[in-house]
Design an enzyme around this catalytic site. Structure first.
Site, PDB file in Angstrom:
ATOM      1  N   LYS A 184     -15.714  -1.701   3.088  1.00 45.20           N
ATOM      2  CA  LYS A 184     -15.014  -2.112   1.860  1.00 45.20           C
ATOM      3  C   LYS A 184     -16.050  -2.759   0.940  1.00 45.20           C
ATOM      4  CE  LYS A 184     -10.524  -3.289   3.952  1.00 45.20           C
ATOM      5  NZ  LYS A 184      -9.798  -4.403   4.637  1.00 45.20           N
ATOM      6  N   GLU A 228       0.820  -1.211   0.000  1.00 48.20           N
ATOM      7  CA  GLU A 228       0.000   0.000   0.000  1.00 48.20           C
ATOM      8  C   GLU A 228       0.860   1.269   0.000  1.00 48.20           C
ATOM      9  OE1 GLU A 228      -4.169  -0.930   1.758  1.00 48.20           O
ATOM     10  OE2 GLU A 228      -2.719  -1.003   3.378  1.00 48.20           O
TER      11      GLU A 228
END
Ligand code: 2PG
Ligand code: MG
Length: 423
Positions: free
Chosen positions: A340, A208
């Site tokens: 999510k 990330e």
């Protein structure tokens, strides 16, 4: 406006692995595409992402990670239904649910349903001449979420260099998103510089975009980030708070929390104490997945002793799932939820989870996955849904910055208000 064509196809994500894209063409000649993300530290209660490995259609060229079966599901099962029945864009999700009523969307694959569901929402916004954010929030200022940004990475995203997955910062003292981002970039740059000066290898950029420094203990990592924030000239606590994604499901085995880097194992009860000490001794304002996905009693116990203002955030625990959220509300297991879309599989039901969380005073954090792509619909959803916070990873890599840049765009061109759920 009606749907003319639905096409699924395979593209690559930020890890270089296959993922699903869906393109919906409308009768006005326009085409609207969405690509889905993919997690690495996934919870077992997430909607099911299908891949070809082990299936009849296994595609060896992509190490079994291809998604050709899912693409086929879009092209052969979903597309005919949406086109032949000439349905309206706003009922696409209802049809997807009928085609795959399984709770985890395991028959078509949540990566199939979400790709089509998102493309339909984007197409619907277009048919009303709106951005996706304005489609969900047509009136008043757009509410820009507070970013939660990864500085140090460990766990499944960085070779397990640290036991915990992320050490993040939240720029709670910033007045605008633009200011918030400028602080974050300054902290990330300084972390790389000071890390190198202290003799660490900072070469490993995690999935990330966070910096991976093999700090043995969480305290050491926190103290490093605190020194970085201070060196930049920002005030820890007032201006910048710390956040952790412990992602503890990843190191919970045989009923023990195993911190391998410090060579210690904890029972649930001991780990509740360990976490409580940590959040009491460090300027941590948010802690995600401090306990494993099914260790409900540890969550509940912790909530009774945790500092009042601490954000206790469920990711693997809640998996953007209404049933699990309701259980957490009833049992007071957490006070915030990570949202999510691909844990859920449909845009409308993801929004329902967020609404239910908000109605029960849970903080809401819309989140990207560790495997991302160049799409920026996440920022539109977070803003359009007025989520209090957004988590995208670091400020490194275009798949991350596409999301930050979209929020910068909103602040530059729209009437906006920057949210601060920590005030
Ligand atoms: C998480 C996410 C994003 P992954 O655990 O919160 O940081 O990771 O997408 O790998 O599940
Ligand atoms: Mg997480």
């Amino acid at each position: 406006m009606k749907i003319n064509k639905v096409i699924g196809y395979q593209v690559l994500d930020s890890r270089g692995r296959p993922t699903v894209a869906a393109a919906i063409s409308l009768t006005d000649g326009s085409t609207h595409t969405a690509r889905v993300p993919s997690g690495a530290s996934t919870g077992m209660h997430e909607a099911k992402e299908l891949r070809d490995k082990g299936s009849e259609n296994e595609e060896k060229f992509y190490a079994g990670l291809s998604v050709q079966q899912v693409v086929k599901n879009i092209n052969e099962k979903i597309a005919p239904r949406l086109i032949e029945e000439q349905i309206d864009l706003n009922v696409v999700d209802a049809h997807l649910l009928e085609l795959d009523p399984s709770v985890d969307h395991s028959s078509l694959g949540a990566n199939a349903t979400l790709a089509v569901s998102l493309a339909a929402a984007i197409a619907d916004a277009h048919s009303q001449n709106k951005s996706l954010a304005r489609f969900f929030n047509p009136d008043g200022p757009l509410l820009i979420p507070m970013p939660m940004v990864n500085i140090l990475s460990g766990g499944a995203h960085a070779n397990r260099n640290m036991d915990i997955q992320d050490l993040l910062i939240i720029p709670v003292g910033a007045k605008t998103f633009t200011e918030a981002l400028s602080w974050i970039v300054a902290v990330r740059e300084m972390a790389a510089k000071l890390g190198k000066e202290a003799g660490h290898s900072t070469n490993l950029i995690a999935d990330e975009g966070g910096i991976s420094i093999p700090f043995k203990s969480v305290d050491e990592a926190c103290e490093f980030v605190i020194s970085v924030i201070e060196k930049v000239g920002l005030i820890v606590g007032d201006q910048v708070g710390l956040a952790l994604d412990v992602a503890s499901t990843q190191f919970f085995e045989s009923e023990k929390y195993n911190l391998t880097n410090i060579n210690k194992s904890y029972t649930s009860e001991e780990f509740v104490k360990y976490i409580n000490n940590l959040v009491s001794n460090q300027p941590i304002i948010s802690i995600e997945d401090p306990f494993a996905e099914d260790d409900w009693s540890a969550w509940q116990q912790f909530m009774t002793i945790a500092p009042k203002k601490l954000q206790v955030l469920g990711d693997d625990l809640l998996t953007t799932n209404l049933v699990r959220l309701n259980k957490a509300i009833d049992q007071k297991s957490a006070n915030a939820i990570l949202i999510k879309a691909n844990q859920n599989g449909l845009v409308t039901s993801t929004l329902n989870v967020l609404k239910q969380a908000r109605a029960n005073n849970f903080n809401t954090v819309v989140s990207a996955r560790s495997g991302e792509n160049e799409d920026s619909w996440l920022s539109d959803l977070a803003t359009g849904w007025s989520a209090g916070q957004i988590k995208v990873g670091s400020t490194h890599g275009s798949e991350r910055n596409a999301k930050w840049n979209r929020l910068l765009e909103f602040e530059a061109v729209e009437k906006t208000k920057f949210l601060n759920p920590f005030n």
